[in-house]
Each structure stands twice: as C-alpha cells, then as structure tokens.
Scaffold this active site. Sequence first.
Site, PDB file in Angstrom:
ATOM      1  N   ARG A   1      -7.389  -0.546   1.054  1.00 37.32           N
ATOM      2  CA  ARG A   1      -7.965  -1.716   0.494  1.00 37.32           C
ATOM      3  C   ARG A   1      -8.100  -1.544  -0.853  1.00 37.32           C
ATOM      4  NH1 ARG A   1     -12.416  -1.920   5.205  1.00 37.32           N
ATOM      5  NH2 ARG A   1     -10.666  -0.952   6.084  1.00 37.32           N
TER       6      ARG A   1
ATOM      7  N   LYS B   1     -10.269  13.089   7.622  1.00 37.44           N
ATOM      8  CA  LYS B   1      -9.907  12.652   8.999  1.00 37.44           C
ATOM      9  C   LYS B   1      -9.968  13.888   9.980  1.00 37.44           C
ATOM     10  CE  LYS B   1      -6.341   9.534   7.577  1.00 37.44           C
ATOM     11  NZ  LYS B   1      -6.759   8.301   8.232  1.00 37.44           N
TER      12      LYS B   1
ATOM     13  N   ASP C   1      -2.559  10.711   3.239  1.00 37.03           N
ATOM     14  CA  ASP C   1      -3.838  10.216   3.297  1.00 37.03           C
ATOM     15  C   ASP C   1      -4.583  11.325   4.261  1.00 37.03           C
ATOM     16  OD1 ASP C   1      -6.485   8.943   3.552  1.00 37.03           O
ATOM     17  OD2 ASP C   1      -5.550   7.292   5.097  1.00 37.03           O
TER      18      ASP C   1
ATOM     19  N   ASP D   1     -12.009   7.075   3.191  1.00 33.16           N
ATOM     20  CA  ASP D   1     -10.893   6.833   4.395  1.00 33.16           C
ATOM     21  C   ASP D   1     -10.535   5.522   4.496  1.00 33.16           C
ATOM     22  OD1 ASP D   1      -8.718   7.818   5.773  1.00 33.16           O
ATOM     23  OD2 ASP D   1      -9.801   7.649   7.810  1.00 33.16           O
TER      24      ASP D   1
ATOM     25  N   ASP E   1       1.787   6.508   5.334  1.00 25.51           N
ATOM     26  CA  ASP E   1       0.647   5.599   4.804  1.00 25.51           C
ATOM     27  C   ASP E   1       1.101   4.954   3.648  1.00 25.51           C
ATOM     28  OD1 ASP E   1      -1.800   4.508   5.486  1.00 25.51           O
ATOM     29  OD2 ASP E   1      -2.876   5.756   4.189  1.00 25.51           O
TER      30      ASP E   1
ATOM     31  N   LYS F   1       0.706  -1.264  -0.103  1.00 25.27           N
ATOM     32  CA  LYS F   1       0.026  -0.042   0.053  1.00 25.27           C
ATOM     33  C   LYS F   1       0.914   1.148   0.023  1.00 25.27           C
ATOM     34  CE  LYS F   1      -3.236   2.675   3.003  1.00 25.27           C
ATOM     35  NZ  LYS F   1      -3.817   2.724   4.659  1.00 25.27           N
TER      36      LYS F   1
ATOM     37  N   GLU G   1      -9.285   3.612   2.151  1.00 26.64           N
ATOM     38  CA  GLU G   1      -8.852   3.642   0.707  1.00 26.64           C
ATOM     39  C   GLU G   1      -7.635   2.740   0.304  1.00 26.64           C
ATOM     40  OE1 GLU G   1      -5.613   5.024   2.589  1.00 26.64           O
ATOM     41  OE2 GLU G   1      -7.506   5.671   3.017  1.00 26.64           O
TER      42      GLU G   1
END
Length: 508
Positions: free
Chosen positions: A356, A282, A275, A352, A293, A270, A354
């Site tokens: 996956r 967030k 993010d 959020d 991230d 990933k 994201e």
Amino acid sequence: MTALTLSTAAAPGLRADAIVIGVAKGAKGPVVAPGAEAVDKAYDGRLAGVLETLGASGAEGEVTKLPAPSGFKAPLVLAVGLGPVPEKDTAYDSEALRKAAGIAARALTGSKKAAFALPLTDAADAGAIGEGALLGAYSFDAYKDNGKDPKAKNGKAPLAEVALLGGKPRDKAYKAAVERAVAVSEELNRARDLVNTPPNDLNPESFAAIAQAAAKEHGIKVQVLDVKALEKGGYGGILGVGAGSAAGPRLVKLSYTSSKAKKHLAFVGKGITYDSGGISLKPAGHNETMKCDMSGAAAVFAAVVAAARLGLEVNVTGWLALAENMPSGSATRPGDVLRMYSGKTVEVLNTDAEGRLVLADALWAASQENPDAIVDVATLTGAMVLALGNRTFGIMGNDDAFRTALYEAAEEVGEPAWPMPMPEHLRKGMDSPTADIANMGERMGGGLVAGLFLREFVGEGITWAHLDIAGPAFNEGGPFGYTPKGGTGSGVRTLVRLAELTAAGDLG
C-alpha cells in the site's frame, strides 16, 4: 509461443498429431459436441458410446484419448469435457470453450500440431478457443536443463501449433478474433514469465529494463525514475519500502497513446519483486512464493503492451511501483514515519504492509494527470484470500457503477471476481497520533482497510478501483483449465477488456 491458425480443412484429411473434439455431459451420458461430426461419422455415429465405454462422462476437465478412425491422417482423437450440455437454443459459453481448449493443449504437450474441432459458431468462439489453447500450452522452463529444448516441459516442448477447424481465414471478424487472442495471450504469458522468474534475476532495475525493451518494441513511451529521481521527487513510500535492499526501487511509467482516443485510463501495479516482510519479517513457510508479489505490476505492464498491440482507441498509462522489501540496517522500521509523494505522512506500524505504501505514491502520481479512471492491481492482503479463496479477486472502488463495470468485465473474460465494500467505520482504525495516517488498521476486514488506505491517495474527483489479486495471482496447486501452476497473469484480461470497453465508449 504456440502458433494459432484458422483452417477450413476437413478433420480426416488434416495432417496433425491429434484431433481435439468436445464431449458434453448429457442427461443419459456423454454427448458429442458440435464440430466433431466428421469424427463421429467415421465411428458410424457411435462415438458417444465408445467414449462412455472408455469412462468419459463429458464432465468439465475430463480428457479421453482414443485412436483415430481409419482414414484419418491424424493418429489420435482427444476428447475433452465441456461440462453440461447447454440448454436448448443456447451455445456453449466462452469460458467453457476456453477451459476445454486449455486442458487439451496442456494434454498435448510434446505434440507439433493439433486440430481443434470444438464447437465454433462465430468469431467470438474462435477467439475463446484460441485464447484457451495459447494459455493452456504455457510452460515456464527457462531454468530447467532438459537436455533438449531449453523451453521444454519435462523434456517435451509445449504444443507447437493449433489449427482451429471451422474457422474462416478470410473473414475479418475471425481474423481479428485470432489476432486479439494471440496479442492478449502472449502478453499474459509474458506476465506469467515475470511472476515465475526467481527474485535473484528479477529486481526493480531488471524489471524496469524489461519494460523499457518492450516499450521500444511496441511504440510505447517509457520513463524510469531511479533512486535519485525518486528522492528528488519526494516518493517517500517507494523509497521507504526499498530502503532495506541493495537493489534500489524504481517507478516506471508506460504511456500508450492513440490519436483517436477520447478517454484516458491509468493502471497502477504493485511491484514488490521480493517481499521478506522487512523488519516485520514473515514467519517460516510464508516466504517461498514471495517472488509473486510483483504480479500487479506484471499485469499492468502486460495490459498496456496488449492495448498497444491491439491499437485500442484509448490512452492507457501504466505505473509500475517497483521495490524489494528486505530487512537490513537501512530498512524502514515499525514506528518510522514516511512523507509520501502526496505530502501526507504515514506511520509505518508494520513493514509487511508495504504494498500500500508503494501504491500510494504511484496512485498520487497517476492522479496528477487527471485520467478518466484509475485502476490499481496488487497482491495486497492475505485477508482477501481468507475472504474469497485462491481463485477470486476482490474489487473495491469509490464509484459503485465503475466497480460493477469492472466486475462484469472480469466475469466476461473468465476471471472470477467479487465486488467488496469499503465500510467507513474502518477508516478510524488507521488514525495515528504521530502522522496523518497509519499503514495498519483493524485486523478484521484487513483487505477492506487496505482499500480505504489507498483511497486516501487518489486525487479528488477521480474515479478509482482497486483489484486485490492476492488469491489468484499465484497457483500453488496443480494446473486447471488454462491456468498453470505458478504465475497466472491474473488481472491482465480484465484490464484489457476495460480498455476495449472504454475505447468503444461503452463505459460512458
């Protein structure tokens, strides 16, 4: 990078800034560890008593400095705690040596050379001490104006050279152990650098360029899919996550091949270079460290390059799913439906969640090559941090034996991990009235739900495991052992060890 050498020199006559010795915690006080015999002799056998007088107990993490005895060319002795004295007829374990070496290296910031006289009985010990020292000496100061070395730490450069006393420079096993320690540590530290780089300088495009340069240097084949290629290929997950950013997404494929390989591993990372949460923004206080991230992609990148540098007899393909998750007029909205690379549709209930989505596309791409196993690595869920804390990553998978093998590999190299289940009843929570699946399910057990989502995008019959490194990927507290503040490089050593075991035929 700190230099690492093997030395047969005696501690008294070696020119260095410090001699590093080990001290263990005994039942009646500190015990001088093997390797420090020459130092203890120079103190007339009373070194343990001197250390105790100075407050040392031998507990893990302790550092005690004292003047070197008369006749030594080094002016300083640094005693580092190893923890409890091993049971009779057993040696100090690798992780204790690794931690002690890392602590000592960090304590000697600003020094040019240190001689490590820690317990060293075989090549494995040399590798552990060397790795710990190289990782402990790490410092990220590229953005600091120290007035001296731009790579310096608080005005002091990291320890420049480590000499392992008791090493055997002409022994093939010792030489190989040191070479491995250097290769793995340098690549892990490269991953740390990437994680620590601010997001205004590291976006999907620049990350891809860094990967291309490293691939060229180490003979790795690289392919970069830009926005146009992703659109042509139908990578709806990666495109959907990156839709709100001015910096377009990328999918990077790194292929290391060995002519002697009998197995093929695929690593998927990933790589969310920042993010914000997207439209599902967030809350305040949760954005400051979101440059980390992309830690999964950094780990995969580092592991592939390390495999190439070590010449492992296994084919390793790394997939870096890179995007920046930002809110804007073009961003994916909660309620949108994305058509993924696999052809499945996903209803996005929370932008959020994201990671996956980008992993789903990369997992399916990796599956098309039918590797013997796929491992994805991601800072995926806060739920995993709640479950396992800040220092342990969770392992899920569709094969219990493979999950166990990964757990054992992680424990062997000193990366705390824990096997996690994937309860089938949690899958129903991701049912969508609109699409094939939703990107959110039940709130409780969210880390397990994420694993179940990813499983949907692994090719049939392919062994797969998922490492959720959300906790240990970024250390917001103070340094400990050989782990610095900031990016840690979590997952790199586990992936490398998995590749080594696979190359050796130890995973079936």
